[in-house]
Design an enzyme around this catalytic site. Structure first.
Site, PDB file in Angstrom:
ATOM      1  CE1 TYR A   1      -3.978   2.070   0.417  1.00 24.96           C
ATOM      2  CE2 TYR A   1      -2.559   3.331   1.793  1.00 24.96           C
ATOM      3  CZ  TYR A   1      -3.684   3.306   0.942  1.00 24.96           C
ATOM      4  OH  TYR A   1      -4.398   4.333   1.107  1.00 24.96           O
TER       5      TYR A   1
ATOM      6  CE1 TYR B   1      -4.918   5.788  -2.329  1.00 25.80           C
ATOM      7  CE2 TYR B   1      -7.280   6.574  -2.602  1.00 25.80           C
ATOM      8  CZ  TYR B   1      -6.007   6.271  -1.736  1.00 25.80           C
ATOM      9  OH  TYR B   1      -6.351   6.151  -0.366  1.00 25.80           O
TER      10      TYR B   1
END
Ligand SMILES: [Zn+2]
Lengths: 390, 146
Positions: free
Chosen positions: A289, A339
């Site tokens: 992440y 994203y």
């Protein structure tokens, strides 16, 4: 053996992945994005909407209600509905929820997704009216400290100082991932990025520059989870959910976390590896992440790929680039691909284990790590180890 | 930020802390049973589990753990740059408290480990009422206090 029955290890599989385009303005609702990505994931698995009996997503008040999606799919008697309020630290955990539901027999086939119009329909953490129940955010909102770049900038300066890392160490993360994104057909950012470009990019919240920050994307991805047994008969090579863990962490202000030099996932990582029965040396590719560049360095250390303080050298040596000993964020990550709030990392891990990544394929990848935000600011984290089915 | 209304979002747990700030007092919760300090407000001791506690006053000093300098305003009205500081209190090493910075807007002169003390800034809240927020400042004669 009771313990064996209690573990999730290799009992469930990801059998389908799907996505919409990633764009700056999808022109459609998050409901439409979710349903399109789910349809694509079911097509990928060779399943239909009638096969789905569970739904799970994470959102932060910015996306379609999963119960509405279940109705949209025509599931008359849905057996599992999971609506997780959470951001980057909840992403992989939502997939783990789906795996637990399937492993327990609660449901047979669960779709997980994240759908957002984060560019065209409102940015996360924008200063448009704080919630009535601000929680601990009440202590930083009055100081104008509330957006994700600001919150992570605070963590970043302390971290860079602790290990004597420089701006260029963050820049190398951005550049490495940009090179990877150039090999992803879905990537939003495909222009080459130089260190000069990186250092010249404007401050967002010092010490974070523009190119330290993730993109803002309209798009959705979806995954289909079912039992390992059923996975054997489906269209694509199954990817087993081999290990999984949830962990804790801290917010900006919290007790019992005096040491801020290593990301909180460091306490979860041993549990994750034990659940999969492996160690970090068996991971072939890692999808971390990466809302911001420092998170990559922090996770190389927290997940045991190097010692604390050595991650910058690992990146500088090319270890995290394609062709290196541990390719990281092979799709370009949130910095350069798009994203989709943690879930496009899981999709990339699945594609790597299927050998479906074309020019960015990690040769012989059999085991992958996919992570959530490593536990800062939210106080929660989660991760999975995925494995190619034998 | 100083000429604008500042959102003060106290809740039932934190109200006393915010009211103490208005008196220029920095409050911490102290566990009645084991003496552990805690902040932000919580109903239970995170060491011994006691529900008994009282507000006590912090020494009001600490060291800089980190800071940010915001250049991209989170709202169009915000004046940039501005600096926000995170401080580790001298009272207990795992209590971290953010605040504004009574120093250059671009954070010049700040350093990790710098000894600071609490300061207070009068503001007007979102209801037009007087309120007070934290504003850290360099401590004077910090050599003795460390
Ligand atoms: Zn106690």
């Amino acid at each position: 053996m009771p313990h064996a029955e209690r573990t999730l290890r290799d009992r469930t599989a990801i059998v389908g992945v799907g996505y919409t385009d990633y764009s700056r303005d999808s022109g459609v609702s998050t409901q439409t994005l979710a349903l399109r990505a789910i349809r694509a994931a079911l097509d990928d698995a060779g399943l239909g909407v009638r096969d789905v009996d569970g739904v799970a997503c994470h959102r932060v008040g910015d996306s379609v209600d999963p119960a509405q999606v279940a109705q949209g799919l025509g599931i008359a008697d849905v057996r599992f509905v999971r609506d997780v309020f959470g951001g980057g630290s909840a992403s992989v955990g939502t997939l783990v929820d789906a795996a637990m539901a399937v492993a327990s027999g609660m449901a047979e086939c669960v779709v997980c997704w994240r759908a957002l119009n984060s560019r065209s329909e409102g940015r996360m953490g924008s200063a448009t009216g704080p919630a009535a129940a601000a929680g601990d955010a009440q202590y930083w909102i009055p100081h104008g400290h509330l957006t994700p770049p600001q919150l992570f900038a605070m963590e970043t300066r302390a971290y860079l100082h602790r290990w004597d890392y420089a701006a260029e160490d963050l820049g190398r993360v951005a550049i490495t991932q940009r090179e990877h994104a150039r090999l992803s057909p879905r990537a939003m950012m495909t222009q080459p990025l130089t260190m000069e470009d990186y250092l010249a990019s404007r401050w967002i919240s010092d010490p974070l520059r523009l190119f330290d920050c993730c993109l803002e994307t309209d798009g959705a991805v979806a995954l289909v989870v079912t039992t390992a047994e059923r996975a054997r008969d489906l269209r694509k090579p199954a990817v087993l959910i081999s290990g999984a863990a949830f962990g804790g962490g801290y917010q900006l202000t919290s007790n019992h976390w005096s040491d801020r030099s290593v990301a909180p996932a460091v306490r979860m990582a041993p549990r994750l590896y034990a659940s999969a029965g492996i160690g970090p040396e068996e991971i072939d590719v890692a999808e971390f992440y990466d809302a911001f560049t420092p998170l990559v360095l922090m996770q190389l250390e927290a997940y045991g790929f190097c010692k604390p303080g050595e991650a910058a050298a690992m990146v500088a040596d090319g270890a995290t680039a394609l062709g290196g000993s541990l390719p990281v964020n092979t799709h370009g990550g949130h910095l350069s691909e798009g994203y989709v709030h943690g879930l496009n990392h899981v999709v990339e891990a699945v594609n790597q284990l299927r050998g479906a990544c074309g020019p960015r394929q990690v040769p012989g990848a059999e085991v992958a790590l996919a992570t959530s935000q490593p536990g800062m600011l939210s106080g929660a984290t989660s991760a999975v180890v995925l494995r190619q089915a034998a | 930020m100083s000429d604008q209304q500042v959102p003060v979002l106290m809740d039932r747990d934190s109200r006393e802390w915010w009211l103490a700030l208005r008196r220029h007092e920095l409050a911490l919760q102290t566990c009645t049973d084991c003496g552990r300090l805690r902040w932000p407000s919580r109903a239970i001791c995170n060491d011994c589990g006691s529900l008994e506690w009282r507000w006590t006053e912090s020494r009001g000093t600490g060291t800089v753990v980190s800071w940010t300098v915001t250049h991209r305003p989170p709202s169009p009205q915000a004046l940039v740059p501005y600096t926000v500081v995170l401080v580790r209190l001298d009272d207990q090493d795992d209590v971290f408290m953010p605040g504004g910075w009574n120093g250059p807007a671009d954070g010049e002169g700040l350093a990790i480990g710098l000894h600071v003390r609490v300061g207070y800034q009068a503001v007007v809240d979102q209801h037009g009422e007087d309120a007070t927020i934290l504003r850290w400042e360099p401590s004077v004669g910090s050599g003795e206090e460390i």
